[in-house]
Design a protein around this motif. Sequence first.
Motif, PDB file in Angstrom:
ATOM      1  N   PHE A  40       3.102  -8.512  -2.519  1.00  0.00           N
ATOM      2  CA  PHE A  40       4.617  -8.755  -1.706  1.00  0.00           C
ATOM      3  C   PHE A  40       5.765  -8.317  -2.378  1.00  0.00           C
ATOM      4  CE2 PHE A  40       8.035 -11.599  -0.201  1.00  0.00           C
ATOM      5  CZ  PHE A  40       7.958 -11.465   1.175  1.00  0.00           C
ATOM      6  N   TYR A  43       5.519  -4.302  -3.131  1.00  0.00           N
ATOM      7  CA  TYR A  43       5.570  -3.238  -2.105  1.00  0.00           C
ATOM      8  C   TYR A  43       6.742  -3.736  -0.937  1.00  0.00           C
ATOM      9  CZ  TYR A  43       1.411  -0.883  -2.931  1.00  0.00           C
ATOM     10  OH  TYR A  43       0.256  -0.183  -3.698  1.00  0.00           O
ATOM     11  N   VAL A  44       6.994  -4.996  -0.614  1.00  0.00           N
ATOM     12  CA  VAL A  44       8.194  -5.548   0.216  1.00  0.00           C
ATOM     13  C   VAL A  44       9.497  -5.303  -0.337  1.00  0.00           C
ATOM     14  CG1 VAL A  44       8.933  -7.211   1.775  1.00  0.00           C
ATOM     15  CG2 VAL A  44       6.401  -7.052   1.486  1.00  0.00           C
ATOM     16  N   PHE A  45       9.721  -6.023  -1.654  1.00  0.00           N
ATOM     17  CA  PHE A  45      10.816  -6.017  -2.357  1.00  0.00           C
ATOM     18  C   PHE A  45      11.260  -4.905  -3.130  1.00  0.00           C
ATOM     19  CE2 PHE A  45      11.296 -10.958  -1.919  1.00  0.00           C
ATOM     20  CZ  PHE A  45      11.664 -10.575  -0.536  1.00  0.00           C
ATOM     21  N   THR A  48      13.020  -2.149  -1.932  1.00  0.00           N
ATOM     22  CA  THR A  48      14.392  -2.281  -1.327  1.00  0.00           C
ATOM     23  C   THR A  48      15.575  -2.937  -2.322  1.00  0.00           C
ATOM     24  OG1 THR A  48      13.606  -4.510  -0.590  1.00  0.00           O
ATOM     25  CG2 THR A  48      13.165  -2.528   0.763  1.00  0.00           C
TER      26      THR A  48
END
Length: 267
Positions: A40, A43-45, A48
């Motif tokens: 999580f 890849y997600v944070f 970004t």
Amino acid sequence: MSTDFLLDSRAMAGRQLRRARRNPGLIAVTQAMPLMLLLFFGYVFGSTVALPGGADYRTYIVPGLFAVTAAGGLVTGMLTAAADSRRGVLERLRSLPMSRTAVPLGQACADVLLTAVGLVPLLAVGYAVGWRIEAGAAFALAAAGLLLLLRFTTAWIGFHLGMAVGSEEAAGQLASTTFVLQLLSNAYVPAAGLPGWLRTVVEWNPLSAYTTATRELFGSAVPGLDDAAGAAWPMTHPVAASLLWSAVLLAVFVPLAVRRYARTTAR
């Protein structure tokens, strides 16, 4: 250290390992959660969140998640001790002719062994999300050893707290509050950008020292973040601070856990 004590401790560790083998679902859950967090945040944070100086967030967060996982000994120790206490298992163990220290020590050692095995997939997933070990093999082994020391330390604390609360329900509720310790650390975000009082709390949180030391030993430290100007001593000397925290916490909670075990099961 007597041979009988070593044999007793090994027997208790073996009991915990057999218990874990008979409950693969629990192992799957405890191993799956860190892996999910890695995926999580990676890849997600990871793509970004922007860190000062353009540093890669994955490089920063992955060692933090390693430390958070190792600190999970607090929860597993608490739940296991509470379950054994409620079911009368500790009372039966206490009736056996063995050292009082052997029971919590065996549990802590078994937890460390399971964590050592669990570090392998964590490292693999860390590599999958782009994190890399930048230091040499000796430093990487030292980082792994420090994480296992953290697990051993928190397992003793958890054992004491689990016997203190005495029930699985209360232990579960208390375990849910331990997430605050993670949030009040630098495992997820740097402490340098926090308000003054909060930064002080985060930098003196023992988990922050282990996290910073893990980053440093793996070669994942980002200059100017954890050791920013004005940082507290544990942030500028993280390895020494981690070893000191373990020594202090073990010196406090080992005798507390042993005394609590003898007193609680005598009721």
